[in-house]
Design a protein around this motif. Structure first.
Motif, PDB file in Angstrom:
ATOM      1  N   CYS A   1      -4.246 -13.591  -6.829  1.00 30.14           N
ATOM      2  CA  CYS A   1      -4.383 -12.174  -7.176  1.00 30.14           C
ATOM      3  C   CYS A   1      -5.848 -11.775  -7.022  1.00 30.14           C
ATOM      4  O   CYS A   1      -6.671 -12.563  -6.570  1.00 30.14           O
ATOM      5  CB  CYS A   1      -3.879 -11.906  -8.595  1.00 30.14           C
ATOM      6  N   SER A   2      -6.193 -10.545  -7.419  1.00 32.45           N
ATOM      7  CA  SER A   2      -7.564 -10.080  -7.298  1.00 32.45           C
ATOM      8  C   SER A   2      -8.406 -10.532  -8.487  1.00 32.45           C
ATOM      9  O   SER A   2      -7.882 -10.752  -9.588  1.00 32.45           O
ATOM     10  CB  SER A   2      -7.601  -8.552  -7.206  1.00 32.45           C
ATOM     11  N   ARG A   3      -9.709 -10.666  -8.262  1.00 31.63           N
ATOM     12  CA  ARG A   3     -10.628 -11.024  -9.344  1.00 31.63           C
ATOM     13  C   ARG A   3     -10.624  -9.954 -10.420  1.00 31.63           C
ATOM     14  O   ARG A   3     -10.696 -10.245 -11.618  1.00 31.63           O
ATOM     15  CB  ARG A   3     -12.050 -11.198  -8.790  1.00 31.63           C
ATOM     16  N   GLU A   4     -10.493  -8.692 -10.007  1.00 31.90           N
ATOM     17  CA  GLU A   4     -10.491  -7.593 -10.975  1.00 31.90           C
ATOM     18  C   GLU A   4      -9.323  -7.695 -11.943  1.00 31.90           C
ATOM     19  O   GLU A   4      -9.473  -7.417 -13.142  1.00 31.90           O
ATOM     20  CB  GLU A   4     -10.453  -6.243 -10.239  1.00 31.90           C
ATOM     21  N   MET A   5      -8.160  -8.115 -11.446  1.00 35.89           N
ATOM     22  CA  MET A   5      -6.997  -8.242 -12.316  1.00 35.89           C
ATOM     23  C   MET A   5      -7.196  -9.367 -13.325  1.00 35.89           C
ATOM     24  O   MET A   5      -6.867  -9.224 -14.513  1.00 35.89           O
ATOM     25  CB  MET A   5      -5.734  -8.487 -11.487  1.00 35.89           C
ATOM     26  N   VAL A   6      -7.754 -10.488 -12.884  1.00 28.61           N
ATOM     27  CA  VAL A   6      -8.046 -11.585 -13.800  1.00 28.61           C
ATOM     28  C   VAL A   6      -9.040 -11.134 -14.864  1.00 28.61           C
ATOM     29  O   VAL A   6      -8.853 -11.404 -16.060  1.00 28.61           O
ATOM     30  CB  VAL A   6      -8.608 -12.811 -13.039  1.00 28.61           C
ATOM     31  N   SER A   7     -10.091 -10.443 -14.451  1.00 27.43           N
ATOM     32  CA  SER A   7     -11.116  -9.980 -15.395  1.00 27.43           C
ATOM     33  C   SER A   7     -10.506  -9.060 -16.446  1.00 27.43           C
ATOM     34  O   SER A   7     -10.841  -9.152 -17.640  1.00 27.43           O
ATOM     35  CB  SER A   7     -12.236  -9.256 -14.643  1.00 27.43           C
ATOM     36  N   ARG A   8      -9.611  -8.182 -16.022  1.00 36.79           N
ATOM     37  CA  ARG A   8      -8.987  -7.247 -16.960  1.00 36.79           C
ATOM     38  C   ARG A   8      -8.132  -7.989 -17.985  1.00 36.79           C
ATOM     39  O   ARG A   8      -8.204  -7.702 -19.196  1.00 36.79           O
ATOM     40  CB  ARG A   8      -8.138  -6.232 -16.192  1.00 36.79           C
TER      41      ARG A   8
ATOM     42  N   LEU B   1      -7.448 -10.339 -23.519  1.00 33.37           N
ATOM     43  CA  LEU B   1      -7.164 -11.481 -24.385  1.00 33.37           C
ATOM     44  C   LEU B   1      -8.332 -11.757 -25.330  1.00 33.37           C
ATOM     45  O   LEU B   1      -8.126 -12.145 -26.491  1.00 33.37           O
ATOM     46  CB  LEU B   1      -6.870 -12.722 -23.536  1.00 33.37           C
ATOM     47  N   GLU B   2      -9.553 -11.539 -24.858  1.00 27.77           N
ATOM     48  CA  GLU B   2     -10.722 -11.672 -25.740  1.00 27.77           C
ATOM     49  C   GLU B   2     -10.678 -10.635 -26.851  1.00 27.77           C
ATOM     50  O   GLU B   2     -10.914 -10.957 -28.031  1.00 27.77           O
ATOM     51  CB  GLU B   2     -12.013 -11.512 -24.935  1.00 27.77           C
ATOM     52  N   ARG B   3     -10.405  -9.405 -26.488  1.00 26.76           N
ATOM     53  CA  ARG B   3     -10.347  -8.328 -27.482  1.00 26.76           C
ATOM     54  C   ARG B   3      -9.256  -8.587 -28.510  1.00 26.76           C
ATOM     55  O   ARG B   3      -9.388  -8.217 -29.680  1.00 26.76           O
ATOM     56  CB  ARG B   3     -10.094  -6.996 -26.785  1.00 26.76           C
TER      57      ARG B   3
ATOM     58  N   HIS C   1     -13.938 -16.067 -12.762  1.00 27.66           N
ATOM     59  CA  HIS C   1     -12.756 -15.228 -12.587  1.00 27.66           C
ATOM     60  C   HIS C   1     -12.266 -15.289 -11.143  1.00 27.66           C
ATOM     61  O   HIS C   1     -11.063 -15.199 -10.890  1.00 27.66           O
ATOM     62  CB  HIS C   1     -13.065 -13.792 -13.002  1.00 27.66           C
ATOM     63  N   GLN C   2     -13.207 -15.456 -10.196  1.00 24.95           N
ATOM     64  CA  GLN C   2     -12.797 -15.575  -8.795  1.00 24.95           C
ATOM     65  C   GLN C   2     -12.034 -16.871  -8.568  1.00 24.95           C
ATOM     66  O   GLN C   2     -11.056 -16.905  -7.821  1.00 24.95           O
ATOM     67  CB  GLN C   2     -14.015 -15.515  -7.879  1.00 24.95           C
ATOM     68  N   ASP C   3     -12.473 -17.957  -9.224  1.00 29.46           N
ATOM     69  CA  ASP C   3     -11.741 -19.231  -9.120  1.00 29.46           C
ATOM     70  C   ASP C   3     -10.310 -19.063  -9.596  1.00 29.46           C
ATOM     71  O   ASP C   3      -9.361 -19.509  -8.932  1.00 29.46           O
ATOM     72  CB  ASP C   3     -12.422 -20.314  -9.963  1.00 29.46           C
ATOM     73  N   LEU C   4     -10.149 -18.424 -10.748  1.00 31.73           N
ATOM     74  CA  LEU C   4      -8.805 -18.220 -11.302  1.00 31.73           C
ATOM     75  C   LEU C   4      -7.962 -17.354 -10.378  1.00 31.73           C
ATOM     76  O   LEU C   4      -6.779 -17.619 -10.162  1.00 31.73           O
ATOM     77  CB  LEU C   4      -8.899 -17.583 -12.694  1.00 31.73           C
ATOM     78  N   ALA C   5      -8.587 -16.310  -9.821  1.00 32.21           N
ATOM     79  CA  ALA C   5      -7.861 -15.433  -8.897  1.00 32.21           C
ATOM     80  C   ALA C   5      -7.411 -16.201  -7.665  1.00 32.21           C
ATOM     81  O   ALA C   5      -6.284 -16.017  -7.176  1.00 32.21           O
ATOM     82  CB  ALA C   5      -8.752 -14.257  -8.501  1.00 32.21           C
ATOM     83  N   ASN C   6      -8.264 -17.089  -7.162  1.00 31.85           N
ATOM     84  CA  ASN C   6      -7.900 -17.881  -5.985  1.00 31.85           C
ATOM     85  C   ASN C   6      -6.773 -18.852  -6.272  1.00 31.85           C
ATOM     86  O   ASN C   6      -5.971 -19.179  -5.400  1.00 31.85           O
ATOM     87  CB  ASN C   6      -9.122 -18.654  -5.484  1.00 31.85           C
ATOM     88  N   ILE C   7      -6.711 -19.343  -7.503  1.00 37.04           N
ATOM     89  CA  ILE C   7      -5.654 -20.290  -7.878  1.00 37.04           C
ATOM     90  C   ILE C   7      -4.307 -19.606  -8.000  1.00 37.04           C
ATOM     91  O   ILE C   7      -3.281 -20.119  -7.536  1.00 37.04           O
ATOM     92  CB  ILE C   7      -6.015 -21.003  -9.198  1.00 37.04           C
ATOM     93  N   ILE C   8      -4.280 -18.419  -8.620  1.00 41.89           N
ATOM     94  CA  ILE C   8      -2.989 -17.779  -8.919  1.00 41.89           C
ATOM     95  C   ILE C   8      -2.602 -16.718  -7.887  1.00 41.89           C
ATOM     96  O   ILE C   8      -1.517 -16.156  -7.962  1.00 41.89           O
ATOM     97  CB  ILE C   8      -2.970 -17.168 -10.337  1.00 41.89           C
TER      98      ILE C   8
END
Length: 221
Positions: free
Chosen positions: A186-193, A198-200, A177-184
């Motif tokens: 934003c914060s890791r917490e926002m990606v995780s949320r 999307l999983e749910r 999730h940190q990798d994705l946050a660094n790419i786009i």
């Protein structure tokens, strides 16, 4: 001359229209260098001077700030290349490059390229066309950052990483999730949320080593 270097040069868009005989001359000027996992190959701001062609391994290009924030620009593997901007304009490195795994590169110094271009001036037109394509690609990336919200940028990144498999898409090398946050950006917490939502919703499943996009992701969330 390394056959791997010659094959690597053929994969570089700059040289896509250059005859093999001319490329062989350039390949003969190359040096081979190995880098251990997690080593820094290039640091942003340092003096440039060589084109790097990845023969094996994987690297990550990134920008970092004084307060420790990072933005990932790209991840590249064998057959790709980096360092071309400083090679051509003589300016300092515009980004840092780190080895994500043990990596072997072929290096061609700026002086060797300049000398080679004097003997093969037609190759300059191929270089110009490739630079133009890179600028267009950069423009699209900036458009995405400026005009898309965090969810839109995350969806685009997931699809860019995925390969289609019948009616599903799979990301075989699962990013954190940190990798994705660094790419786009934003914060890791926002990606995780967003990923959890999307999983749910049954849109994707996150497995131990990969991510599976089960159906088309919503346009907005």
């Amino acid at each position: 001359m390394s056959k791997e270097t010659l094959q690597g040069l053929k994969s570089v868009p700059y040289f896509s229209e250059v005859p093999d005989t001319a490329l062989a001359e350039l390949a003969s000027c190359a040096a081979i260098k190995s880098y251990p996992k997690n080593s820094i190959i290039i640091r942003e701001g340092e003096e440039g001077g060589a084109l790097f062609i990845i023969l094996s391994g994987k690297v990550q290009a990134y920008l970092s700030s004084a307060n420790g924030r990072m933005v990932i620009l790209s991840t590249q593997g064998a057959g790709s290349f980096f360092g071309e901007l400083s090679l051509l304009d003589g300016e300092p490195r515009s980004a840092s490059i780190a080895a994500l795994e043990p990596t072997i590169c072929s290096l061609i110094l700026r002086l060797a390229l300049k000398t080679w271009l004097k003997s093969h001036p037609d190759a300059a037109s191929s270089i110009i066309r490739s630079l133009t394509q890179r600028i267009r690609s950069l423009t699209e990336n900036v458009r995405g950052l400026a005009l898309s919200d965090v969810y839109g940028r995350l969806v685009k990144t997931l699809y860019d990483m995925a390969v289609e498999n019948e009616n599903e898409w799979i990301i075989r090398e699962k990013p954190t999730h940190q990798d994705l946050a660094n790419i786009i950006g934003c914060s890791r917490e926002m990606v995780s949320r967003i990923m959890k939502d999307l999983e749910r919703g049954g849109y994707l499943s996150v497995e131990r080593k990969f991510i599976l996009i089960r159906r088309k992701l919503p346009a907005s969330w």
